[in-house]
Design a protein around this motif. Structure first.
Motif, PDB file in Angstrom:
ATOM      1  N   ARG A  65       9.526  36.743  -4.646  1.00 19.55           N
ATOM      2  CA  ARG A  65       8.506  36.130  -6.039  1.00 19.55           C
ATOM      3  C   ARG A  65       8.004  34.668  -5.880  1.00 19.55           C
ATOM      4  N   ILE A  96      12.988  22.007  -9.143  1.00 18.44           N
ATOM      5  CA  ILE A  96      13.811  23.101  -9.299  1.00 18.44           C
ATOM      6  C   ILE A  96      12.630  24.135 -10.228  1.00 18.44           C
ATOM      7  N   HIS A  97      11.259  23.726 -11.232  1.00 13.12           N
ATOM      8  CA  HIS A  97      10.981  24.353 -11.636  1.00 13.12           C
ATOM      9  C   HIS A  97       9.303  23.971 -12.209  1.00 13.12           C
ATOM     10  N   SER A 122      22.622  15.439  -6.436  1.00 10.72           N
ATOM     11  CA  SER A 122      23.150  16.012  -7.450  1.00 10.72           C
ATOM     12  C   SER A 122      24.335  16.195  -6.661  1.00 10.72           C
TER      13      SER A 122
END
Ligand SMILES: CC(C)(COP(=O)(O)OP(=O)(O)OC[C@H]1O[C@@H](n2cnc3c(N)ncnc32)[C@H](O)[C@@H]1OP(=O)(O)O)[C@@H](O)C(=O)NCCC(=O)NCCSC(=O)C[C@H](O)C(=O)O
Ligand SMILES: [Mg+2]
Length: 294
Positions: free
Chosen positions: A20, A221-222, A154
């Motif tokens: 998706r 990330i979004h 990270s």
């Protein structure tokens, strides 16, 4: 001058296992998409994720977005198969994780060539381990295919036993060492991700800090963080107008046989003209990219 200069304000990660997301990437306003095979993908879905990415690249439809595939490390059971499958699949670049030496880049490049990579296939390196940061200069000069360094803050914070703080003091030295290495070798460099998706204020502050440190953009990330990132890392309309004024004022001074001019009370020299031309070129490249996405 940057090699392979292009807008890299926003580089959005998406797991290769998420079809998706791979599909959504075709319509999102990201300058680049990082189709991930590494940390966003669980071990038992690695092979399926690789197949999904090969299929997505074959289907195309990503327009002018830069398509980057992050492979697994060569020390993992998947890294070699990732490179073999992706080297000639149509991506713009492969992003190598946890790079710690020039030799690691060169080993990956040899595998890419053996797998039929076109000369245009670029290499990007994740800068995310203490040793990798200390060897940033060596890594940035490792291959002519290198186009961009990508911070992995990270993993870095984890390996440093440090903390994610609002001002990012624990990683500032590492960020700046990598910016120095990238610029010394004519590479682009993109900042790390902001993990707290509900912290819009902190996110905006990190974008601005990244821009001020010299980064070309930020990894994300979004999709909801794309608009702010694109805004912060683009030259504003005022900046572009001022850049044109600087270029024109300096050209007029040069025509009169002078090397410098004072504009709005500030000295303008050749170096300011170079920065102004870079802003204008970036604004034009962004306009082209956005026109193509419409
Ligand atoms: C964090 C997420 C798992 C959240 O996903 P989800 O719960 O689906 O979010 P939403 O419901 O809010 O999604 C809304 C719609 O947007 C699409 N979406 C979400 N994220 C992405 C994305 N990254 N790319 C493309 N599209 C995305 C959803 O499909 C929804 O669409 P629709 O169905 O039409 O409504 C998720 O955001 C996610 O997986 N993000 C990426 C995580 C990732 O890749 N992590 C690894 C890279 S970061 C890293 O490794 C750091 C580095 O190495 C270091 O060391 O620092
Ligand atoms: Mg990482």
């Amino acid at each position: 001058m940057l090699k392979n200069a292009r807008p890299r304000r926003s580089m959005l990660y998406m797991p290769g296992s998420n079809t998706r997301a791979l599909d959504k990437g075709r319509s999102l306003p990201a300058d680049a998409l990082i189709l991930d095979l590494e940390d966003a993908v669980a071990p038992d879905t690695k092979a399926q994720a690789r197949a999904n990415i090969v299929e997505a690249l074959r289907a195309g439809g990503y327009g002018r977005r830069e398509i980057v595939v992050r492979t697994n490390g060569l020390d993992s059971e998947w890294g070699r198969d990732d490179i073999a499958a992706l080297a000639a699949a149509g991506a713009n670049a492969l992003l190598l994780p946890k790079v710690e030496s020039a030799a690691m880049v060169q080993e990956a490049e040899a595998l890419m060539v053996r797998a039929g990579a076109p000369e245009t296939l670029g290499i990007m390196c994740m800068m995310e381990t203490p040793l990798g940061i200390l060897r940033a200069d060596e890594i940035a000069g490792a291959s002519k295919r290198l186009t961009c360094l990508v911070m992995g803050t990270s993993d870095l914070v984890k390996d440093l036993n440090a903390a994610h703080t609002p001002e990012r003091l624990p990683v500032l030295t590492s960020l700046s060492l990598c910016v120095l290495a990238a610029r010394a070798h004519g590479l682009a460099i993109v900042d790390g991700v902001h993990l707290d998706l509900d912290d819009a204020e902190g996110f905006a502050a990190h974008c601005l800090q990244g821009k001020q440190l010299g980064f070309d953009g930020k990894t994300l990330i979004h999709p909801k963080t794309l608009a702010k990132t694109n805004e912060v890392f683009a030259p504003s309309a005022e900046e572009v107008a001022q850049a044109h004024r600087i270029i024109e004022a300096h050209a007029a001074a040069v025509a009169e046989g002078k090397g410098v001019v004072v504009l709005d009370g500030k000295l303008v020299e050749n170096l300011h003209v170079e920065s102004a031309k870079r802003s204008v070129a970036l604004a034009e490249a962004i306009a082209e990219l956005e026109a193509d996405a419409d």
